[in-house]
Design a protein around this motif. Structure first.
Motif, PDB file in Angstrom:
ATOM      1  N   LEU A   1       7.817   6.181   2.882  1.00  5.75           N
ATOM      2  CA  LEU A   1       7.899   6.992   1.940  1.00  5.75           C
ATOM      3  C   LEU A   1       7.716   8.433   2.155  1.00  5.75           C
ATOM      4  O   LEU A   1       6.795   8.702   2.992  1.00  5.75           O
ATOM      5  CB  LEU A   1       6.853   6.550   0.771  1.00  5.75           C
ATOM      6  N   THR A   2       8.248   9.201   1.565  1.00  9.61           N
ATOM      7  CA  THR A   2       8.067  10.890   1.682  1.00  9.61           C
ATOM      8  C   THR A   2       7.080  10.816   0.665  1.00  9.61           C
ATOM      9  O   THR A   2       6.801  10.146  -0.450  1.00  9.61           O
ATOM     10  CB  THR A   2       9.258  11.721   1.377  1.00  9.61           C
ATOM     11  N   GLU A   3       6.360  12.309   0.796  1.00  7.36           N
ATOM     12  CA  GLU A   3       5.354  12.614  -0.077  1.00  7.36           C
ATOM     13  C   GLU A   3       5.714  12.585  -1.714  1.00  7.36           C
ATOM     14  O   GLU A   3       5.249  12.238  -2.499  1.00  7.36           O
ATOM     15  CB  GLU A   3       4.669  13.856   0.184  1.00  7.36           C
ATOM     16  N   GLN A   4       7.130  13.168  -1.898  1.00 10.74           N
ATOM     17  CA  GLN A   4       7.617  13.122  -3.205  1.00 10.74           C
ATOM     18  C   GLN A   4       7.891  11.570  -3.562  1.00 10.74           C
ATOM     19  O   GLN A   4       7.881  11.392  -4.789  1.00 10.74           O
ATOM     20  CB  GLN A   4       9.086  13.795  -2.947  1.00 10.74           C
ATOM     21  N   ASP A   5       8.295  10.874  -2.946  1.00  8.14           N
ATOM     22  CA  ASP A   5       8.521   9.304  -3.113  1.00  8.14           C
ATOM     23  C   ASP A   5       7.230   8.769  -3.770  1.00  8.14           C
ATOM     24  O   ASP A   5       7.128   8.204  -4.751  1.00  8.14           O
ATOM     25  CB  ASP A   5       9.150   8.425  -2.020  1.00  8.14           C
ATOM     26  N   ARG A   6       6.074   9.070  -2.954  1.00  5.60           N
ATOM     27  CA  ARG A   6       4.974   8.640  -3.365  1.00  5.60           C
ATOM     28  C   ARG A   6       4.382   9.160  -4.697  1.00  5.60           C
ATOM     29  O   ARG A   6       3.965   8.477  -5.689  1.00  5.60           O
ATOM     30  CB  ARG A   6       3.657   8.829  -2.356  1.00  5.60           C
ATOM     31  N   ARG A   7       4.676  10.542  -4.849  1.00  2.00           N
ATOM     32  CA  ARG A   7       4.307  11.072  -6.219  1.00  2.00           C
ATOM     33  C   ARG A   7       4.900  10.293  -7.417  1.00  2.00           C
ATOM     34  O   ARG A   7       4.659  10.268  -8.265  1.00  2.00           O
ATOM     35  CB  ARG A   7       4.316  12.563  -6.317  1.00  2.00           C
TER      36      ARG A   7
ATOM     37  N   ALA B   1       0.657  -1.153  -0.094  1.00  2.00           N
ATOM     38  CA  ALA B   1      -0.141  -0.111   0.068  1.00  2.00           C
ATOM     39  C   ALA B   1       0.710   1.409  -0.239  1.00  2.00           C
ATOM     40  O   ALA B   1       1.324   1.562   1.184  1.00  2.00           O
ATOM     41  CB  ALA B   1      -0.949  -0.187   1.157  1.00  2.00           C
ATOM     42  N   VAL B   2       1.119   1.868  -1.272  1.00  3.79           N
ATOM     43  CA  VAL B   2       1.993   2.891  -1.430  1.00  3.79           C
ATOM     44  C   VAL B   2       1.383   4.106  -0.653  1.00  3.79           C
ATOM     45  O   VAL B   2       2.254   4.775  -0.066  1.00  3.79           O
ATOM     46  CB  VAL B   2       2.302   3.072  -3.013  1.00  3.79           C
ATOM     47  N   ALA B   3       0.170   4.411  -0.945  1.00  2.00           N
ATOM     48  CA  ALA B   3      -0.366   5.507  -0.263  1.00  2.00           C
ATOM     49  C   ALA B   3      -0.452   5.834   1.344  1.00  2.00           C
ATOM     50  O   ALA B   3      -0.550   6.813   1.578  1.00  2.00           O
ATOM     51  CB  ALA B   3      -1.935   5.684  -0.867  1.00  2.00           C
ATOM     52  N   SER B   4      -0.314   4.794   2.051  1.00  2.00           N
ATOM     53  CA  SER B   4      -0.500   4.785   3.439  1.00  2.00           C
ATOM     54  C   SER B   4       0.827   4.266   3.770  1.00  2.00           C
ATOM     55  O   SER B   4       1.165   4.167   5.049  1.00  2.00           O
ATOM     56  CB  SER B   4      -1.591   3.919   3.936  1.00  2.00           C
ATOM     57  N   SER B   5       1.835   4.219   3.337  1.00  3.01           N
ATOM     58  CA  SER B   5       3.351   3.623   3.840  1.00  3.01           C
ATOM     59  C   SER B   5       4.055   4.803   4.512  1.00  3.01           C
ATOM     60  O   SER B   5       3.979   5.874   4.203  1.00  3.01           O
ATOM     61  CB  SER B   5       4.083   3.325   2.558  1.00  3.01           C
ATOM     62  N   VAL B   6       4.512   4.452   5.777  1.00  2.00           N
ATOM     63  CA  VAL B   6       5.262   5.148   6.405  1.00  2.00           C
ATOM     64  C   VAL B   6       6.719   5.484   6.083  1.00  2.00           C
ATOM     65  O   VAL B   6       7.610   6.434   6.474  1.00  2.00           O
ATOM     66  CB  VAL B   6       5.241   5.067   7.893  1.00  2.00           C
TER      67      VAL B   6
ATOM     68  N   LEU C   1      11.325  -2.873  -8.844  1.00  2.47           N
ATOM     69  CA  LEU C   1      10.183  -1.877  -9.548  1.00  2.47           C
ATOM     70  C   LEU C   1      10.096  -0.576  -8.746  1.00  2.47           C
ATOM     71  O   LEU C   1      10.267   0.859  -9.179  1.00  2.47           O
ATOM     72  CB  LEU C   1       8.563  -2.338  -9.393  1.00  2.47           C
ATOM     73  N   LEU C   2      10.350  -0.717  -7.262  1.00  3.42           N
ATOM     74  CA  LEU C   2      10.438   0.420  -6.533  1.00  3.42           C
ATOM     75  C   LEU C   2      11.742   1.318  -6.704  1.00  3.42           C
ATOM     76  O   LEU C   2      11.825   2.305  -6.560  1.00  3.42           O
ATOM     77  CB  LEU C   2      10.349   0.119  -5.103  1.00  3.42           C
ATOM     78  N   ALA C   3      12.685   0.614  -6.878  1.00  2.00           N
ATOM     79  CA  ALA C   3      14.349   1.389  -6.834  1.00  2.00           C
ATOM     80  C   ALA C   3      14.248   1.890  -8.450  1.00  2.00           C
ATOM     81  O   ALA C   3      14.789   3.092  -8.333  1.00  2.00           O
ATOM     82  CB  ALA C   3      15.343   0.212  -6.846  1.00  2.00           C
ATOM     83  N   GLU C   4      13.740   1.203  -9.548  1.00  3.06           N
ATOM     84  CA  GLU C   4      13.442   1.964 -10.816  1.00  3.06           C
ATOM     85  C   GLU C   4      12.676   3.214 -10.551  1.00  3.06           C
ATOM     86  O   GLU C   4      13.030   4.321 -11.086  1.00  3.06           O
ATOM     87  CB  GLU C   4      13.041   1.095 -11.730  1.00  3.06           C
ATOM     88  N   ALA C   5      11.567   2.986  -9.876  1.00  2.69           N
ATOM     89  CA  ALA C   5      10.550   4.320  -9.688  1.00  2.69           C
ATOM     90  C   ALA C   5      11.146   5.514  -9.040  1.00  2.69           C
ATOM     91  O   ALA C   5      11.005   6.454  -9.472  1.00  2.69           O
ATOM     92  CB  ALA C   5       9.408   3.866  -9.126  1.00  2.69           C
TER      93      ALA C   5
END
Length: 120
Positions: free
Chosen positions: A52-58, A45-50, A99-103
């Motif tokens: 990540l920063t907001e910039q990382d989520r975007r 759940a990317v949207a509720s993850s602690v 996937l996350l590292a590339e994003a």
């Protein structure tokens, strides 16, 4: 395998934020495939993850938005190529990490240049 997922030197996803679902794998395999849940779906759940920063989520939503479900909130990865649930879970964790590292990898800014003489 309840351990955190280390994406890079800056981001580590806590194990509690990873949801593991198992299911029966499709395809050939005889009696074994019909009785054992070896396929694995790993959901994050990317949207509720602690983690990540907001910039990382975007950045993740911009790069992987088409792969995400539940309105762009959950990233899921499936693995079913191995006969063992443990190996499928390892493969799903590695795919999610990649996937996350590339994003999250910073992109080079494009520098404007002039057209060459041949292009004119």
């Amino acid at each position: 395998m309840r351990e955190p997922l280390v994406v890079d030197g800056r981001v580590t996803v806590p194990a509690a934020e990873l949801e593991v679902r198992t299911m029966r794998a499709s395809g050939p395999g005889g009696q074994h495939v019909n009785m054992v849940e070896t396929a694995v779906e790993l959901r994050y759940a990317v949207a509720s993850s602690v983690a990540l920063t907001e910039q990382d989520r975007r950045r993740i939503v911009a790069q992987l938005g088409r792969r995400m479900s539940e309105g762009g909130k959950v990233l899921s990865v499936r693995a079913s190529s191995h006969r063992s649930q443990r190996r499928n879970l390892e493969e799903a964790r590695e795919r999610l990490r990649a996937l996350l590292a590339e994003a999250l990898r910073p992109r080079k800014a494009r520098r404007a240049t002039r057209p060459t003489l041949g292009a004119k």
